[in-house]
Design an enzyme around this catalytic site. Structure first.
Site, short mmCIF file in Angstrom:
data_model
loop_
_atom_site.label_atom_id
_atom_site.label_comp_id
_atom_site.label_asym_id
_atom_site.label_seq_id
_atom_site.Cartn_x
_atom_site.Cartn_y
_atom_site.Cartn_z
N ASN A 62 0.89 -1.36 -0.01
CA ASN A 62 -0.13 0.02 0.15
C ASN A 62 0.94 1.27 0.00
O ASN A 62 1.88 1.05 0.23
CB ASN A 62 -0.84 0.02 1.18
CG ASN A 62 -1.74 -1.28 1.31
OD1 ASN A 62 -2.50 -1.49 0.62
ND2 ASN A 62 -1.45 -1.87 2.63
N HIS A 73 2.40 10.25 18.31
CA HIS A 73 3.52 11.04 17.37
C HIS A 73 4.28 11.92 18.15
O HIS A 73 3.92 12.02 19.47
CB HIS A 73 2.78 11.70 16.07
CG HIS A 73 2.15 13.22 16.74
ND1 HIS A 73 0.87 13.10 16.79
CD2 HIS A 73 2.56 14.27 16.91
CE1 HIS A 73 0.58 14.30 17.30
NE2 HIS A 73 1.82 15.22 17.13
N ASP A 75 6.67 15.45 18.65
CA ASP A 75 6.68 16.83 18.32
C ASP A 75 8.31 17.05 18.48
O ASP A 75 9.01 17.05 19.37
CB ASP A 75 6.35 17.71 19.15
CG ASP A 75 4.49 17.62 18.82
OD1 ASP A 75 4.19 17.05 17.87
OD2 ASP A 75 3.86 18.32 19.62
N HIS A 79 8.86 22.03 15.41
CA HIS A 79 7.43 22.25 15.04
C HIS A 79 6.79 23.74 15.61
O HIS A 79 5.77 24.17 15.15
CB HIS A 79 6.71 21.23 15.78
CG HIS A 79 5.24 21.14 15.90
ND1 HIS A 79 4.46 21.42 14.70
CD2 HIS A 79 4.32 21.05 16.84
CE1 HIS A 79 3.25 21.30 15.15
NE2 HIS A 79 2.93 20.93 16.37
MN MN Z 1 2.27 17.36 17.42
#
Ligand code: MN
Length: 257
Positions: A62, A73, A75, A79
């Site tokens: 895929n 997730h 950071d 960011h």
């Molecule tokens: Mn974030």
């Protein structure tokens, strides 16, 4: 006995357990929703390339697409505007990705008040009971919010006044960034800041202070209830996206039985 040999023996014997702190990644994974005029990131999607058919008779694969800040997730400092000259996610040293985990449990407080904010006094009380926050370690903040992660509306908990999800006060975020020896904070919510943190001074203080100090964030964690207050080892593995401001990540914890 060499340390790794001993650890592997303890893993095989079940004396050390592996706790998966990662939410499954799918098209149902909740995603942060910013109000207009701000742009939003895309959620996870999966497109079939071939599935044992004329496009690839013996293989299935895929293509995936998603934002850097989707699901469980990481950071990176770049960011946030306060950390824009800091490390991107590919530049985070691996020594910062494995370390001791300190776990503070405010799930009862957050069940009573979804806008609950962690304060310096809460961390001082934790340290009186459990000792100092670990140098080079991670503070993992349990709120019970992982129980809502199957449902975007429950997870974001928004109404006309905004998103009501727990977080960290501006004073406490500043203290964690400037006074504590941790390298990062991990949370169960969609971001490290409270749902109403756009109205704090400064706005989004956890992002502003921690990323500005070169520290890290880790979000949408699961299973923090299985961790002791001290003694667990966090292993977090974001992808080394060059120029990336964050990355979906696998987060695991080792705990002694
Ligand atoms: Mn974030």
């Amino acid at each position: 006995m060499p340390a790794i040999t001993g650890l592997l023996r303890d893993l095989a014997a079940g004396n050390v357990a592996i706790i998966d702190l990662t939410m499954p990644l799918s098209e149902r994974t909740p995603v942060l929703q910013l109000p207009p005029p701000f742009a939003n990131t895309r959620g996870f999607s999966l497109r079939e390339v071939s599935r044992f058919d004329e496009r690839g008779p013996a293989w299935s694969w895929n293509d995936i697409a998603m934002g850097e800040h989707v699901g469980t997730h990481f950071d990176a400092p770049t960011h946030w505007i306060t950390g824009k000259d800091g490390r991107d996610v590919s530049q985070v040293p691996p020594t910062d990705l494995i370390g001791p985990a300190a776990v503070i449990d405010k799930s009862a407080e957050c069940a009573a008040n979804p806008d609950f904010l962690l304060e310096i006094e809460d961390l001082e009380a934790w340290q009186r009971e459990h000792g100092p926050l670990p140098s080079g370690g991670w503070l993992l903040y349990r709120t019970g919010w992982d129980a809502r992660a199957h449902d975007q509306a429950a997870f974001l908990n928004a109404d006309a006044s905004g998103s009501h999800t727990p977080g960290i006060s501006a004073a406490c975020a500043r203290w964690l960034a400037e006074q504590s020896p941790i390298v990062g904070i991990g949370v169960e919510t969609v971001g490290t800041d409270a749902g109403l943190a756009h109205s704090f001074d400064p706005p989004f203080p956890c992002h502003a202070f921690l990323l500005g100090a070169g520290k890290y964030g880790l979000t949408q964690l699961a299973n923090l209830a299985a961790l002791p207050p001290t003694g667990a080892m966090l292993i977090v593995a974001p992808l080394p996206i060059v120029g990336g401001t964050g990355s979906p990540a696998r987060a695991l914890a080792l705990v002694e039985r």
